[in-house]
Scaffold this active site. Structure first.
Site, PDB file in Angstrom:
ATOM      1  N   HIS A  76       9.874  -6.495  31.727  1.00 61.41           N
ATOM      2  CA  HIS A  76      10.219  -6.706  33.132  1.00 61.41           C
ATOM      3  C   HIS A  76      11.391  -5.788  33.454  1.00 61.41           C
ATOM      4  O   HIS A  76      12.193  -5.457  32.584  1.00 61.41           O
ATOM      5  CB  HIS A  76      10.606  -8.180  33.321  1.00 61.41           C
ATOM      6  CG  HIS A  76      10.798  -8.611  34.737  1.00 61.41           C
ATOM      7  ND1 HIS A  76      11.936  -8.309  35.459  1.00 61.41           N
ATOM      8  CD2 HIS A  76      10.018  -9.357  35.571  1.00 61.41           C
ATOM      9  CE1 HIS A  76      11.844  -8.850  36.664  1.00 61.41           C
ATOM     10  NE2 HIS A  76      10.690  -9.472  36.764  1.00 61.41           N
TER      11      HIS A  76
ATOM     12  N   ASP B 178      14.000 -11.917  25.836  1.00 61.66           N
ATOM     13  CA  ASP B 178      13.726 -12.435  27.177  1.00 61.66           C
ATOM     14  C   ASP B 178      12.597 -13.461  27.051  1.00 61.66           C
ATOM     15  O   ASP B 178      11.446 -13.109  26.827  1.00 61.66           O
ATOM     16  CB  ASP B 178      13.323 -11.300  28.105  1.00 61.66           C
ATOM     17  CG  ASP B 178      12.944 -11.770  29.508  1.00 61.66           C
ATOM     18  OD1 ASP B 178      13.026 -12.991  29.768  1.00 61.66           O
ATOM     19  OD2 ASP B 178      12.548 -10.923  30.331  1.00 61.66           O
TER      20      ASP B 178
ATOM     21  N   GLN C 292       9.048 -16.080  30.259  1.00 64.36           N
ATOM     22  CA  GLN C 292       7.649 -16.497  30.346  1.00 64.36           C
ATOM     23  C   GLN C 292       7.232 -17.342  29.145  1.00 64.36           C
ATOM     24  O   GLN C 292       6.055 -17.671  29.008  1.00 64.36           O
ATOM     25  CB  GLN C 292       6.745 -15.256  30.448  1.00 64.36           C
ATOM     26  CG  GLN C 292       6.970 -14.427  31.688  1.00 64.36           C
ATOM     27  CD  GLN C 292       6.542 -15.128  32.959  1.00 64.36           C
ATOM     28  OE1 GLN C 292       5.735 -16.054  32.936  1.00 64.36           O
ATOM     29  NE2 GLN C 292       7.074 -14.691  34.090  1.00 64.36           N
TER      30      GLN C 292
ATOM     31  N   LYS D  45      10.929 -20.928  36.859  1.00 61.39           N
ATOM     32  CA  LYS D  45       9.571 -20.816  36.315  1.00 61.39           C
ATOM     33  C   LYS D  45       9.188 -22.040  35.496  1.00 61.39           C
ATOM     34  O   LYS D  45       8.073 -22.108  34.968  1.00 61.39           O
ATOM     35  CB  LYS D  45       9.460 -19.557  35.446  1.00 61.39           C
ATOM     36  CG  LYS D  45       9.760 -18.255  36.173  1.00 61.39           C
ATOM     37  CD  LYS D  45       9.607 -17.055  35.245  1.00 61.39           C
ATOM     38  CE  LYS D  45      10.169 -15.786  35.848  1.00 61.39           C
ATOM     39  NZ  LYS D  45       9.451 -15.342  37.057  1.00 61.39           N
TER      40      LYS D  45
ATOM     41  N   CYS E 159       7.225  -6.182  38.789  1.00 62.68           N
ATOM     42  CA  CYS E 159       8.491  -5.737  38.188  1.00 62.68           C
ATOM     43  C   CYS E 159       8.277  -5.228  36.765  1.00 62.68           C
ATOM     44  O   CYS E 159       9.108  -5.429  35.881  1.00 62.68           O
ATOM     45  CB  CYS E 159       9.526  -6.861  38.204  1.00 62.68           C
ATOM     46  SG  CYS E 159      10.072  -7.327  39.851  1.00 62.68           S
TER      47      CYS E 159
END
Length: 418
Positions: A133, A210, A213, A236, A376
């Site tokens: 991202h 990261d 997700q 999220k 993104c």
């Protein structure tokens, strides 16, 4: 109605989410398939936010009146919930930010200002991947530009996996930090953490993951990951916007300098110099996102009551079904893994030569909400020679019927554009 093994009781769960009852465009019931961008928020979280503002609203820390003490207890209680949710060794390793982007920028800036052995400078290298991202690309580009460090990255295979064939050349003795996504927001790929972390540790490099997700969709154990930093965001995972988390190893947080200066992050201040509070407050300058953190704590309560393992099983079943159904659509190309193995519940695709924005607009007229664009993650689109994709992404309240509605909608798109 399609029945799949491992599904949650979505009929019961969906009653917790008022927005899923919305009717849009000529009386069509909303089919929400944009969860990788933002998930919906259950009543249980909305009620906690409402109660906070109605009964406890005040600034946190230092205040001695009853509202301040209540707000502080709720805010710090949320930190405890996050620490337990990610299996952090200490609550003091949990830093609240406004989103994952700020968390990743915080890491980049700490390393740019750090003393040895952590400092990133012109003699060092930064390693990322081509599937990141923008939030995990741009901060490192900025750091490389400021310091003269060399930015390197892992490329992608044709089927949407990381190409680790040259891992020893990419991660070298000069590498100071390796930062990569656990699950891709555009490809859905679940990356092989162990191999990357092992190589980084061999050369003494730090690892930043990261997990934006991943945290909403599967059990997240920062100790098992063996990373040095893990970032994710609340919006999220059934929480409000405006709240993110950075987890960092205690000894690193003690040694690294703060990024933002101001109230709360200090120990003493004179006109000549300042000393800083211990972590996590050292990295939380000014009034923090109080209600948002409390809302995230409520979202964690909600998800934990369901069970992250059960949520993951539900999404795996949906993903397998969705991949199967989408591959039946003529002219549809999945961008990323074309099987459910080591992939998450976000599927990007193109449909013939129909522009993804047109696909998304026609689907929206049918009440189906998907995401279109480069998500993104423009380098991914460049890698596969496409301008953009349509992305459908699922969550704990998603159903096989919604996947069927998507497939029917895509057939309508194909007919509409002839």
């Amino acid at each position: 109605m399609t029945q799949l093994p491992g599904l949650l009781d979505t009929e019961a769960l969906r009653k917790d989410f008022p927005i899923l009852d919305r009717v849009v465009h000529d009386g069509r019931k909303l089919v929400y398939l944009d969860n990788a961008a933002t998930s919906q928020t259950p009543r249980q979280v909305l009620d906690v936010l409402s109660e906070y503002y109605e009964q406890h609203n005040a600034n946190v820390h230092r205040g001695v009146h009853v509202l301040a003490e209540e707000a502080t207890a709720l805010y710090e209680g949320a930190r405890d919930k996050v620490a337990e949710f990610i299996n952090a060794p200490s609550r003091d390793e949990v830093i609240f930010t406004k989103n994952a982007s700020e968390s990743l920028n915080l890491v980049a800036n700490m390393l740019g200002w750090a003393d040895e052995p952590y400092r990133v400078d012109a003699d060092t290298e930064i390693v990322i991947t081509e599937m990141e991202h923008h939030s995990n690309i741009v901060p490192w580009q900025l750091l490389a530009q400021r310091t003269g460090a060399k930015l390197k990255w892992f490329g992608l295979t044709d089927d949407g996996r990381l190409d680790l064939s040259d891992i020893d050349r990419v991660i070298t003795e000069k590498t100071k930090i390796v930062s990569f996504v656990l699950v891709s927001n555009i490809l859905g790929t679940h990356n092989p953490v162990e191999a990357i972390v092992r190589r980084a540790q061999e050369v003494g490099a730090l690892v930043c993951i990261d997990a934006s997700q991943a945290a909403p969709h599967m059990p997240l154990d920062v100790q098992s990951l063996q990373a040095d930093f893990v970032a994710f965001t609340g919006h999220k995972m059934c929480g409000p916007t405006g709240i993110g988390v950075l987890w960092g190893r205690q000894e690193l947080l003690e040694d690294l300098p703060p990024f933002l200066g101001g109230g709360e992050m200090i120990e003493t201040v004179s006109m000549h110099s300042s000393t800083y509070a211990p972590a996590p407050h050292k990295f939380e300058a000014g009034t923090p996102p109080i209600s948002q953190a409390i809302g995230l704590g409520a979202a964690i309560d909600y998800l934990s009551a369901i069970g992250m393992d059960k949520i993951h099983a539900h999404e795996q079943a949906l993903t397998e079904y969705a991949v199967k159904r989408l591959t039946e659509v003529p002219d549809l190309r999945i961008i990323g893994p074309t099987t459910a193995e080591d992939r998450a519940a976000a599927i990007s695709f193109t449909l013939g030569d129909i522009h993804p924005h047109d696909v998304g607009q026609v689907l929206d007229e049918l009440g189906i909400a998907v995401r279109v664009g480069h998500h993104c993650a423009r380098p991914v689109c460049l890698r596969y020679g496409i301008p953009a994709t349509t992305r459908a992404s699922f969550y704990l309240y998603s159903t096989p019927a919604e996947i069927d509605a998507l497939v029917d909608g895509l057939e309508h798109v194909r007919n509409f554009f002839g």
